[in-house]
Design a protein around this motif. Sequence first.
Motif, short mmCIF file in Angstrom:
data_model
loop_
_atom_site.label_atom_id
_atom_site.label_comp_id
_atom_site.label_asym_id
_atom_site.label_seq_id
_atom_site.Cartn_x
_atom_site.Cartn_y
_atom_site.Cartn_z
N UNK A 1 0.84 -1.21 0.00
CA UNK A 1 0.00 0.00 0.00
C UNK A 1 0.87 1.25 0.00
N UNK A 2 1.94 1.21 0.79
CA UNK A 2 2.85 2.36 0.86
C UNK A 2 3.52 2.59 -0.49
N UNK A 3 3.94 1.51 -1.13
CA UNK A 3 4.59 1.64 -2.44
C UNK A 3 3.62 2.11 -3.51
N UNK A 4 2.36 1.73 -3.40
CA UNK A 4 1.38 2.20 -4.39
C UNK A 4 1.17 3.71 -4.28
N UNK B 1 4.03 23.19 -5.22
CA UNK B 1 3.99 24.53 -5.81
C UNK B 1 5.31 25.02 -6.35
N UNK B 2 6.36 24.21 -6.23
CA UNK B 2 7.67 24.64 -6.71
C UNK B 2 7.67 24.74 -8.23
N UNK B 3 8.45 25.76 -8.73
CA UNK B 3 8.58 25.97 -10.18
C UNK B 3 9.78 25.24 -10.74
N UNK B 4 10.66 24.80 -9.87
CA UNK B 4 11.87 24.09 -10.31
C UNK B 4 11.76 22.62 -9.91
N UNK B 5 12.17 21.73 -10.79
CA UNK B 5 12.04 20.28 -10.57
C UNK B 5 13.35 19.59 -10.93
N UNK B 6 14.35 19.78 -10.03
CA UNK B 6 15.67 19.23 -10.36
C UNK B 6 15.72 17.70 -10.38
N UNK B 7 14.92 17.00 -9.52
CA UNK B 7 14.92 15.53 -9.46
C UNK B 7 13.48 15.00 -9.59
N UNK B 8 13.12 14.72 -10.79
CA UNK B 8 11.76 14.22 -11.05
C UNK B 8 11.66 12.75 -10.58
N UNK B 9 10.62 12.41 -9.77
CA UNK B 9 10.43 11.04 -9.19
C UNK B 9 10.16 10.02 -10.30
N UNK B 10 10.80 8.85 -10.19
CA UNK B 10 10.57 7.73 -11.11
C UNK B 10 10.05 6.54 -10.33
N UNK B 11 9.01 5.90 -10.83
CA UNK B 11 8.38 4.78 -10.12
C UNK B 11 8.87 3.42 -10.59
N UNK B 12 9.93 3.39 -11.37
CA UNK B 12 10.41 2.10 -11.91
C UNK B 12 10.81 1.14 -10.79
N UNK B 13 11.56 1.67 -9.79
CA UNK B 13 12.00 0.81 -8.68
C UNK B 13 10.82 0.35 -7.82
N UNK B 14 9.80 1.20 -7.70
CA UNK B 14 8.62 0.84 -6.92
C UNK B 14 7.87 -0.32 -7.57
N UNK B 15 7.75 -0.29 -8.85
CA UNK B 15 7.05 -1.37 -9.57
C UNK B 15 7.75 -2.70 -9.38
#
Length: 270
Positions: free
Chosen positions: A109-112, A134-148
Amino acid sequence: EKIKQEKEDLEQGLKSEKLKLPDLAMLGKVNAWHVENRNLTNQINEIQESILKYQKEIESTNNLFLAKLKEPVFSEITTSISLPLAIDFLQNKTESHRKTISGIEAEADHLRVQAKLEDYASELSEGKPCPLCGSLHHPQVFSAASVTEKLDKLAQNKMRLGEEITNMTNDSIRLNELYSHLKLNNIHLEEQQTKLKLIQANIDQHKLLFVWPEYQQEETVSQAFGLAETIQSNIKKSEETLDNNSKQLEKLQKDKERFQQEIDKINTSL
């Protein structure tokens, strides 16, 4: 005189035959003792057969249990264990698996929730505010590959544990059947062993009542009855012969008396 002698011989022979006649009342008691002894012996034999049957069934059940203990699910057990303890072991292990599955489900559930962040991350662009922070800068965009990948592993573990729970449930059912069968046979065995002691005590008591050493074997009683039957038949024939002889002798005596009376009449007339 000849018929009279025959009568005396018949009477003497009849007396001798009657002396040979066994005590039928005593033979009846001896026969009754042997009949009861045979019944008790048959009961002992039947009970011993039942005891042997239950002992074999108990041995067979224990062998099935020992074979079951060699299965991988019991690999953690290194010492001898009873059937009830083996059932408890499976129940405890099943409960442990269920708790592990609950932990897996909580982690999944946490990983989902984390995986849901991918939906937001995919829509982010530089200069556009993040809908979450609300941040305008996104230096590290989250990837869900490891979660899957983690979710897949958790799902596999959950499936494996579920299959083991199913197998352990079936094993518990089988062990409970064996335990019920074992308890029932032990109850029957104890009942038969108690009966055996009781019947054996009756036999010991019954043997004390035997006071006819010449009739130790039941066959000798049957032979004695056969002899008595033969003697009784001979006595009956002798009595019939004696009765005919007595009637014949009585007739001769009457004829003799009548002849003497005629002689006396003739002498008187002279």
